[in-house]
Scaffold this motif. Sequence first.
Motif, short mmCIF file in Angstrom:
data_model
loop_
_atom_site.label_atom_id
_atom_site.label_comp_id
_atom_site.label_asym_id
_atom_site.label_seq_id
_atom_site.Cartn_x
_atom_site.Cartn_y
_atom_site.Cartn_z
N SER A 79 0.84 -1.20 0.00
CA SER A 79 0.00 0.00 0.00
C SER A 79 0.87 1.25 0.00
O SER A 79 2.01 1.21 0.49
N THR A 131 -5.69 12.14 -6.51
CA THR A 131 -5.13 10.80 -6.70
C THR A 131 -5.83 9.79 -5.80
O THR A 131 -6.09 8.65 -6.19
N ARG A 132 -6.18 10.23 -4.58
CA ARG A 132 -6.95 9.36 -3.69
C ARG A 132 -8.30 9.01 -4.34
O ARG A 132 -8.75 7.87 -4.29
N LEU A 134 -7.84 6.33 -7.04
CA LEU A 134 -7.74 4.98 -6.48
C LEU A 134 -9.14 4.48 -6.12
O LEU A 134 -9.51 3.34 -6.42
N VAL A 152 -9.90 4.74 -13.42
CA VAL A 152 -8.80 5.54 -12.85
C VAL A 152 -8.42 6.66 -13.83
O VAL A 152 -8.29 7.83 -13.44
N ASN A 165 -3.24 1.88 -15.17
CA ASN A 165 -4.12 2.96 -14.71
C ASN A 165 -4.71 3.75 -15.86
O ASN A 165 -5.14 4.89 -15.70
N GLU A 167 -2.76 0.90 -8.05
CA GLU A 167 -1.87 1.95 -7.59
C GLU A 167 -1.67 3.08 -8.59
O GLU A 167 -0.63 3.15 -9.26
N HIS A 220 0.81 9.35 -5.40
CA HIS A 220 0.66 7.88 -5.52
C HIS A 220 -0.16 7.36 -4.34
O HIS A 220 0.21 7.59 -3.19
N GLU A 262 -2.03 3.57 -3.17
CA GLU A 262 -2.14 2.15 -3.53
C GLU A 262 -2.86 1.39 -2.41
O GLU A 262 -2.58 1.61 -1.24
N HIS A 263 -3.76 0.48 -2.82
CA HIS A 263 -4.34 -0.48 -1.89
C HIS A 263 -4.24 -1.88 -2.48
O HIS A 263 -4.30 -2.05 -3.71
#
Length: 236
Positions: free
Chosen positions: A94, A114-115, A118, A138, A170, A189, A218, A220-221
């Motif tokens: 993450s 960016t959040r 995601l 995305v 993405n 991500e 950036h 990522e999950h």
Amino acid sequence: MRRAGRVVAQCLDMVGTTIEAGMTTKQLDRLIEDFLLSHGAIPAFKDYQGYPASACISINDEVVHGIPGNRVIREGDLVSVDVGSIVDEYYGDSARTYAVGQVSREKLALLEGTRKCLQAGIDKARKGNKLGEISAAVQKAAEDQGFSVVRQLVGHGIGRQMHEEPQVPNFGSPDDGPVLKAGMVLAIEPMINLGTYDVRTMPDGWTIVTADGMPSAHFEHTVAITDDGPDVLTVA
Ligand code: MF3
Ligand code: CO
């Protein structure tokens, strides 16, 4: 995988309460490594293809894979921190971008944007969807906000290895890629730039920077596809 994800999320929560101007990236990496080890996790990035640290710490125009060192984090920096763990032979991965002190409005918009990118991708991580629906969602979220999507790096399947099939771009068409099935786990991500999507690799062989020197963010999950929809594993 849920345990591997949880420790990464707890670690990134720790980073959020600890990161401040004046610290070096190496000091932050040390805190991250100590956190993982003291919570029963192996730092997944350390020695991965020769990578020398436990976290990737990428500042401002650095997109990803910044190597921790003597660089001092400053007020106004946008700092992306990427952490991977191994717990009982399964991986969690993450990343989050943090605003240090007062940052410019455009940097803050990029971070929040960016959040959102995601989250738009996670919302499409459902069985029966094409993988490309994640990618296209995305990309649309990024471009609707006036940002650009890095092409040269992508997300990935994850499980008993950090990088498994399929690649998770993405960007692209909703018709691309395999049909998603329950039981698949993906690291989604987005790496999103304020300016051009073009990137370069620094002479250290790791650090990726934007070609135009403008900021990047950036998030990522690690996300499991279940019968009941997306299940984000990298939560505390
Ligand atoms: N989260 C990144 C990825 O998904 C970090 C891996 S880079 C490493 O590819 F080499 F440092 F491990
Ligand atoms: Co990853």
